[in-house]
Design a protein around this motif. Sequence first.
Motif, short mmCIF file in Angstrom:
data_model
loop_
_atom_site.label_atom_id
_atom_site.label_comp_id
_atom_site.label_asym_id
_atom_site.label_seq_id
_atom_site.Cartn_x
_atom_site.Cartn_y
_atom_site.Cartn_z
N THR A 63 39.88 36.75 35.87
CA THR A 63 40.09 37.45 37.15
C THR A 63 40.52 38.89 36.94
OG1 THR A 63 42.37 36.64 37.26
CG2 THR A 63 40.67 35.33 38.39
N GLU A 64 41.03 39.25 35.75
CA GLU A 64 41.42 40.64 35.48
C GLU A 64 40.22 41.58 35.57
OE1 GLU A 64 43.83 41.44 32.03
OE2 GLU A 64 44.68 39.42 32.11
N ASP A 66 37.97 41.60 37.76
CA ASP A 66 37.64 41.93 39.15
C ASP A 66 38.10 43.32 39.54
OD1 ASP A 66 36.52 39.42 39.49
OD2 ASP A 66 38.36 38.54 40.31
N LYS A 67 39.09 43.87 38.83
CA LYS A 67 39.66 45.18 39.15
C LYS A 67 38.78 46.34 38.66
CE LYS A 67 44.19 43.32 38.08
NZ LYS A 67 45.31 43.45 37.15
N TYR A 68 37.77 46.05 37.86
CA TYR A 68 37.02 47.11 37.18
C TYR A 68 35.57 47.13 37.64
CZ TYR A 68 41.21 47.13 34.45
OH TYR A 68 42.51 47.19 34.08
N GLN A 69 34.94 48.31 37.45
CA GLN A 69 33.55 48.51 37.86
C GLN A 69 32.77 49.12 36.71
OE1 GLN A 69 33.79 51.11 41.19
NE2 GLN A 69 34.83 49.63 42.49
N GLU A 104 42.85 47.59 30.33
CA GLU A 104 43.57 48.62 31.08
C GLU A 104 42.66 49.82 31.28
OE1 GLU A 104 48.05 48.25 29.37
OE2 GLU A 104 46.56 49.10 28.01
#
Length: 142
Positions: A63-64, A66-69, A104
């Motif tokens: 799920t981490e 999901d924050k990135y594109q 990160e």
Amino acid sequence: MANQLTGKILYIYPTQQLPSKDGSKIILKRGIVIDCTRFDPYTGERNGFENTPMLEFIGDRCTELDKYQVGQIVTISFDVQGTRYRNKDGVEQIFTRVQPYRIEPRQTQQATSVQQPAPQPTYQQQPQNFPPPQGDNDKLPF
């Protein structure tokens, strides 16, 4: 010591659900491909050898992503793990796994205030008070 890769995200795979060996659990797996190709620091050109590893996040860490594109620059921390086993012919082999555990966004240094250049020191030449010449004894041979 943490191993890290920094690069631009090329692709984020959808989460896969895989059954465990005994079928009692579902394991989540999700891959990410980043471009870590090096640049020549003098010319700014890409190195001729492309470096685009795929790293697979397992379990809750999926799920981490999901924050990135795609296109974002990230730093991924990972462990390298190895397991020895014997194949069907009895030959010992080693299976190596790269296990990412953190992702990160790349930290950029931002100046919060504009620094003024340090003042340049000023120099003044001091007068030189040499003793007055004392006759012929003061003449040097050169």
